[in-house]
Write an enzyme that holds these catalytic residues in place. Structure first.
Site, PDB file in Angstrom:
ATOM      1  CG  ASN A   9      -1.798   1.119   1.390  1.00 22.88           C
ATOM      2  OD1 ASN A   9      -1.898   1.927   0.555  1.00 22.88           O
ATOM      3  ND2 ASN A   9      -2.401   1.252   2.672  1.00 22.88           N
ATOM      4  CE  LYS A  11      -0.308   3.093   4.951  1.00 24.55           C
ATOM      5  NZ  LYS A  11      -0.256   3.026   6.278  1.00 24.55           N
ATOM      6  CG  HIS A  95      -6.169   1.505   5.107  1.00 25.79           C
ATOM      7  ND1 HIS A  95      -5.630   2.578   6.068  1.00 25.79           N
ATOM      8  CD2 HIS A  95      -4.972   0.425   4.931  1.00 25.79           C
ATOM      9  CE1 HIS A  95      -4.349   2.051   6.345  1.00 25.79           C
ATOM     10  NE2 HIS A  95      -3.855   1.056   5.695  1.00 25.79           N
ATOM     11  CD  GLU A  97      -3.339   5.342   6.806  1.00 24.67           C
ATOM     12  OE1 GLU A  97      -3.440   5.342   5.734  1.00 24.67           O
ATOM     13  OE2 GLU A  97      -2.312   4.723   7.267  1.00 24.67           O
ATOM     14  CD  GLU A 167      -3.363  -2.642   7.203  1.00 27.87           C
ATOM     15  OE1 GLU A 167      -2.081  -2.779   7.007  1.00 27.87           O
ATOM     16  OE2 GLU A 167      -4.059  -1.724   7.040  1.00 27.87           O
ATOM     17  N   GLY A 173       2.262   2.207  10.688  1.00 30.08           N
ATOM     18  CA  GLY A 173       3.177   3.403  10.612  1.00 30.08           C
ATOM     19  C   GLY A 173       3.910   3.760  11.882  1.00 30.08           C
ATOM     20  CB  SER A 208       5.207  -1.816  11.937  1.00 31.30           C
ATOM     21  OG  SER A 208       4.738  -0.581  12.196  1.00 31.30           O
ATOM     22  N   GLY A 229       3.053  -1.254   4.476  1.00 31.85           N
ATOM     23  CA  GLY A 229       2.981   0.268   3.916  1.00 31.85           C
ATOM     24  C   GLY A 229       4.412   0.696   3.728  1.00 31.85           C
TER      25      GLY A 229
HETATM   26  P1  13P Z   1       3.095   0.313   7.703  1.00 31.63           P
HETATM   27  O1  13P Z   1       3.573  -0.917   7.095  1.00 31.63           O
HETATM   28  O2  13P Z   1       3.748   1.446   7.193  1.00 31.63           O
HETATM   29  O3  13P Z   1       2.975   0.374   9.143  1.00 31.63           O
HETATM   30  O4  13P Z   1       1.525   0.569   6.997  1.00 31.63           O
HETATM   31  C1  13P Z   1       0.628  -0.540   7.202  1.00 31.63           C
HETATM   32  C2  13P Z   1      -0.581  -0.389   6.421  1.00 31.63           C
HETATM   33  O5  13P Z   1      -1.378   0.375   6.813  1.00 31.63           O
HETATM   34  C3  13P Z   1      -0.768  -1.086   5.035  1.00 31.63           C
HETATM   35  O6  13P Z   1      -2.042  -0.711   4.603  1.00 31.63           O
END
Ligand code: 13P
Length: 249
Positions: A9, A11, A95, A97, A167, A173, A208, A229
């Site tokens: 992803n 983002k 997701h 977010e 997740e 993140g 992560s 991510g």
């Molecule tokens: P990170 O791997 O940066 O923690 O992000 C995870 C994520 O939200 C993937 O969709």
């Protein structure tokens, strides 16, 4: 057997040029589509560019979001059919977010899941608890409710045709990962909730994931891959994670 998947992803990162460059590195370096499906989720404006680079490669493409509506006066939205038209095979739905920053309700997430499948996309339903919910012992209830909301609208069989990504919000993140045992416990709960219909449903862990923790996470019996991510923004680190998944199958 659930399919092994590693999803990147991206983002809201990158330019058209950097997206094309990353995609071409992946296309050159990844040929093992039989062992695991590698998927990238670029920002929507870069999907066409990335799709043209990935044509005839073993890397699949998906979108980070879609509209729950089919077409019409919905300024700024992108329909499932438009994503299919661009070459997408997958789409992320719900997701964290989208849920927390943009206020998407579980009802809206379920509508998007249904819209994705109606157009022929494979939705990756994202679920997960916040730190506060975990500390209050609500992890399993939160995750089960997020899945139940989609089952209510789509039906259990259709949910099992999709992919589910666990997740934990506190691990996204932050550099903090769920331990393999914590992740497995939730994945096992999801597998139990899906019952017999979900035996072959791919369950991904996200939060992560990196080259140092992927192997142990992917070694868990109910973890069939990862949603990555930050570590997906660089070809070598992303494909290193994919390689670790293959070795754990
Ligand atoms: P990170 O791997 O940066 O923690 O992000 C995870 C994520 O939200 C993937 O969709």
């Amino acid at each position: 057997m659930p399919n092994a998947l590693v999803a990147g992803n991206w983002k809201m990162h990158g330019t058209a040029a950097s997206a094309a460059q990353l995609a071409s590195q992946l296309a050159r370096q990844w040929a093992d589509a039989d062992a695991a499906e590698v998927i990238v989720f670029p920002p929507a404006v870069h999907i066409a560019t990335v799709a043209s680079v990935l044509v005839e490669s073993s890397v699949a493409i998906g979108a980070q979001n879609l509209s729950q509506f089919e077409s019409g006066a919905f300024t700024g939205e992108i329909s499932a059919a438009m994503l299919v038209d661009l070459g997408c095979k997958y789409v992320l739905v719900g997701h964290s977010e989208r849920r927390t920053v943009f206020g998407e309700s579980s009802h809206c997430v379920a509508e998007k899941f249904v819209a994705a499948q109606a157009a022929g996309l494979i939705p990756i339903l994202c679920v997960g608890e916040t730190l506060q919910q975990r500390q209050q012992g609500q992890t399993m209830t939160v995750v089960a409710d997020q899945i139940a909301a989609v089952v209510e609208q789509a039906g259990l069989d259709r949910v099992c045709d999709g992919v589910i990504a666990y997740e934990p919000v506190w691990a996204i993140g932050t550099g903090e990962t769920a331990s393999p045992q914590q992740a497995q416990q939730v994945h096992q709960g999801i597998r139990a909730q899906l019952g017999d219909a979900g035996i072959d449903t791919s369950l991904l862990y996200g939060g992560s994931v990196n080259g140092d923790n992927a192997r142990q996470l992917f070694g868990q019996p109910d973890i069939n891959g990862g949603l990555v991510g930050g570590a997906s923004l660089e070809a070598d680190s992303f494909l290193n994670i994919a390689q670790q998944l293959i070795e754990q199958q």
